[in-house]
Structure formats: C-alpha cells, structure tokens
Motif scaffolding. Structure first.
Motif, short mmCIF file in Angstrom:
data_model
loop_
_atom_site.label_atom_id
_atom_site.label_comp_id
_atom_site.label_asym_id
_atom_site.label_seq_id
_atom_site.Cartn_x
_atom_site.Cartn_y
_atom_site.Cartn_z
N ARG A 125 0.84 -1.20 0.00
CA ARG A 125 0.00 0.00 0.00
C ARG A 125 0.88 1.26 0.00
O ARG A 125 0.62 2.21 -0.74
N GLY A 126 1.94 1.24 0.80
CA GLY A 126 2.85 2.39 0.85
C GLY A 126 3.49 2.63 -0.51
O GLY A 126 3.58 3.77 -0.98
N ALA A 127 3.88 1.54 -1.16
CA ALA A 127 4.51 1.67 -2.48
C ALA A 127 3.51 2.22 -3.49
O ALA A 127 3.85 3.04 -4.35
N LEU A 128 2.26 1.77 -3.38
CA LEU A 128 1.24 2.25 -4.33
C LEU A 128 0.98 3.75 -4.15
O LEU A 128 0.87 4.49 -5.12
N TYR A 129 0.91 4.21 -2.88
CA TYR A 129 0.72 5.64 -2.64
C TYR A 129 1.90 6.44 -3.20
O TYR A 129 1.72 7.47 -3.85
N GLY A 130 3.10 5.93 -2.95
CA GLY A 130 4.29 6.62 -3.43
C GLY A 130 4.29 6.70 -4.95
O GLY A 130 4.60 7.75 -5.54
N LEU A 131 3.92 5.60 -5.59
CA LEU A 131 3.91 5.59 -7.05
C LEU A 131 2.84 6.52 -7.61
O LEU A 131 3.07 7.23 -8.59
N ALA A 132 1.66 6.46 -6.99
CA ALA A 132 0.57 7.34 -7.45
C ALA A 132 1.06 8.79 -7.42
O ALA A 132 0.89 9.54 -8.39
N ASP A 133 1.74 9.15 -6.33
CA ASP A 133 2.29 10.51 -6.21
C ASP A 133 3.29 10.81 -7.31
O ASP A 133 3.20 11.82 -8.00
N SER A 134 4.25 9.90 -7.47
CA SER A 134 5.33 10.19 -8.41
C SER A 134 4.84 10.17 -9.86
O SER A 134 5.44 10.78 -10.73
N LEU A 135 3.74 9.48 -10.12
CA LEU A 135 3.20 9.46 -11.48
C LEU A 135 2.15 10.55 -11.69
O LEU A 135 1.48 10.59 -12.72
N GLY A 136 2.00 11.42 -10.70
CA GLY A 136 1.06 12.55 -10.83
C GLY A 136 -0.40 12.13 -10.76
O GLY A 136 -1.26 12.79 -11.33
N CYS A 137 -0.68 11.02 -10.06
CA CYS A 137 -2.07 10.54 -9.97
C CYS A 137 -2.70 11.04 -8.67
O CYS A 137 -2.10 10.90 -7.60
N ASN A 138 -3.90 11.58 -8.77
CA ASN A 138 -4.60 12.04 -7.57
C ASN A 138 -5.47 10.95 -6.96
O ASN A 138 -5.96 11.08 -5.84
N LYS A 139 -5.67 9.85 -7.72
CA LYS A 139 -6.51 8.76 -7.20
C LYS A 139 -5.83 7.41 -7.41
O LYS A 139 -5.01 7.25 -8.32
N LEU A 140 -6.20 6.49 -6.54
CA LEU A 140 -5.69 5.12 -6.62
C LEU A 140 -6.88 4.18 -6.60
O LEU A 140 -7.66 4.19 -5.64
N ALA A 141 -7.06 3.40 -7.67
CA ALA A 141 -8.19 2.46 -7.73
C ALA A 141 -7.71 1.07 -7.32
O ALA A 141 -6.70 0.59 -7.83
N LEU A 142 -8.46 0.46 -6.40
CA LEU A 142 -8.11 -0.87 -5.93
C LEU A 142 -9.23 -1.86 -6.27
O LEU A 142 -10.40 -1.48 -6.35
N GLY A 143 -8.84 -3.13 -6.42
CA GLY A 143 -9.78 -4.14 -6.94
C GLY A 143 -10.60 -4.89 -5.90
O GLY A 143 -10.96 -6.04 -6.14
N HIS A 144 -10.90 -4.26 -4.75
CA HIS A 144 -11.74 -4.96 -3.77
C HIS A 144 -13.18 -5.04 -4.28
O HIS A 144 -13.73 -4.04 -4.75
N HIS A 145 -13.79 -6.22 -4.16
CA HIS A 145 -15.17 -6.40 -4.63
C HIS A 145 -16.12 -6.48 -3.44
O HIS A 145 -15.69 -6.44 -2.27
N GLY A 146 -17.40 -6.64 -3.74
CA GLY A 146 -18.41 -6.63 -2.69
C GLY A 146 -18.17 -7.66 -1.60
O GLY A 146 -18.40 -7.41 -0.41
N ASP A 147 -17.69 -8.85 -1.98
CA ASP A 147 -17.45 -9.89 -0.96
C ASP A 147 -16.31 -9.49 -0.03
O ASP A 147 -16.33 -9.83 1.15
N ASP A 148 -15.32 -8.75 -0.55
CA ASP A 148 -14.25 -8.25 0.32
C ASP A 148 -14.84 -7.31 1.38
O ASP A 148 -14.42 -7.32 2.53
N PHE A 149 -15.79 -6.49 0.96
CA PHE A 149 -16.39 -5.53 1.90
C PHE A 149 -17.08 -6.27 3.05
O PHE A 149 -16.89 -5.95 4.22
N ILE A 150 -17.89 -7.28 2.69
CA ILE A 150 -18.67 -7.92 3.77
C ILE A 150 -17.81 -8.88 4.59
O ILE A 150 -18.02 -9.02 5.79
#
Ligand code: SF4
Length: 258
Positions: A125-150
């Motif tokens: 997660r830390g690496a993803l935030y760092g990469l999003a920053d360095s690539l100029g991305c303001n958002k990070l989309a993750l692949g959690h689905h409904g079953d992950d939520f419940i």
C-alpha cells in the motif's frame, strides 16, 4: 484463448459488470473531470477485471480522465510482472512496473507468528501511494469487490470488536491520494466467471502464503456460504446494510455526542 476487447464487450457478464462499476462510480462520485487514476494491477482476477472495466468506462465517459496501471513486484521469486505489463501495454493503457525488495524486508523484519499478509499489504500500500504521487495521480483504484467488503465487516466484528468495513471513496492518510474501489457492487463469483470467459493471463503473486489465504478470512467465506443456504440474499443485504447505518442505534459514545 484470450478474447479480443471487442469480443469481451459483447459478453452479457461484461455488460452486467460494466453496469455495476458505472453505478458505483456514480453513487460514490468516484471520478471527476481531469482525474489521473493509478490502477493497482497485480495480474490476479480482481485487478484485471477492475482495469478492463475502468478502461471501458473511460472510453465511453462524457468526461476526460486518465488511467495508469501500476504493478508492484514485491520480489517473490517467480512472480511474472512482465507478463502483466505486456498484457496491459497491449491494451494501449500506460503501465508502470515497480520492482521492490519487500520480500527481503518481510523475511528480515517479520516476527515469528505474525501475519505475513499484514506486513506485505502494508508495504504494498505504501509503495502504491508513493507511485501514485510520483506518477502525478490524484486517485488510486483498488480491486476490492463486494465480498471483500462484507468479509472485512465480519472480520472486524468477530476478531477486532469494531464496526468497520471499507470505504468506496476515501482520502488516504497522506492527505493527497483518494482511494476508490469501483468493484464494490461486483461479486467475487461474477469476477471468477468473467475471468473464465475472457481467458486473461492471470499470474500468481508467488508469495509463500498465496495458496493458504488468511485462515480467518477463509472462515468468513465459508460462513457466508453456509448462511447463504438459509438466507439466499445475505450478501446483498449485508452490503446494503453498509449504506444504511443508524448511528443512534449503536453504542459508540462519540456518535451519541457523549
Ligand atoms: S497473499 Fe501474499 S501477496 Fe497477498 S498480501 Fe498476503 S503475503 Fe502479500
């Protein structure tokens, strides 16, 4: 055999998933004009599905936004990030593969008996935030689905003593990256079926625990399956409960202003 994008678009299940993602994006105002979204892609079924659906949404959307696929290679021997990168690039989607030494760090730092997944996921997660920053991305989309939520809701209730699942759209603690989860209305079963129909080059993370999945989470999956025999709509009802909260009928004193 991998379907072409055109063949994939004609699948009824693809249309159903596209509808689910479109509704989630609209319900939670996940995407705005000018967004640059890093999409976490591991090469597993969930992240491939997420990427394909977001790309379809981008293609059809009346607003302009950009996607950048980001792959974290945690350093587990045998992980084939190159296969994922090649496939994503073949779709015409910009892609960044980051090689890390997470496996070494985990091997050195993990205390005996502590969870492999929690330290691995934290580093990733830390690496993803760092990469999003360095690539100029303001958002990070993750692949959690409904079953992950419940499942997360149950895990927190059963093992942590907290009423908490996941957010579909939340500003991360770094104050810069907004994490979005557009697959919230998609079920794991649909994603598995979709992957079976499309035939994508799914790769394993190759970590030492990938085959054994977290035991507690596995138990939650079994429990939901058992209860589903008796209450067929249990999953949709639990997901609905997350958007139908009555704070006055809970015991959190902060929520009561006490
Ligand atoms: S299953 Fe493997 S790759 Fe996934 S979080 Fe756990 S240790 Fe990391």
């Amino acid at each position: 055999m991998t379907l072409t994008q055109q063949e994939m678009r004609e699948l009824p299940l693809f249309r159903r998933l596209r509808h689910a993602v479109g509704k989630a994006v609209a319900d939670f105002a996940m995407i705005r004009e000018g967004d640059r979204i890093a999409v976490g892609v591991s090469g597993g079924k969930d992240s491939y599905t997420l990427l394909l659906l977001l790309e379809e949404l981008r293609r059809r959307a009346p607003i302009d936004f950009q996607l950048v696929a980001v792959i974290i290679d945690s350093g587990y021997p045998g992980y084939r990030g190159d296969i994922v990168r090649d496939y994503v690039t073949s779709l015409g989607i910009p892609c960044h593969l980051e090689t890390t030494t997470h496996y070494e760090i985990i091997t050195e730092k993990r205390r005996p008996g502590s969870s492999y997944c929690s330290i691995c996921a934290r580093l990733k997660r830390g690496a993803l935030y760092g990469l999003a920053d360095s690539l100029g991305c303001n958002k990070l989309a993750l692949g959690h689905h409904g079953d992950d939520f419940i499942e997360t809701l149950l895990l927190n209730q059963f093992f942590v003593g907290s009423l908490k699942a996941m957010s579909a759209n939340m500003l991360a603690d770094n104050g810069r990256t907004t994490v979005i989860r557009p697959l919230v209305y998609a079920s794991e079963e649909e994603i598995v079926d979709f992957m079976g129909q499309v035939g994508l080059p799914v790769v394993s993370c190759n970590c030492p625990v990938s085959d054994s999945t977290d035991l507690k989470r596995r138990r939650m999956k079994e429990l939901l399956k058992e209860l589903e025999q008796e209450i067929p709509h249990i999953r949709s009802s639990m997901l609905k409960a997350l958007s139908n909260v009555h704070p006055r009928h809970l015991l959190d004193q902060q929520l009561q202003g006490l």
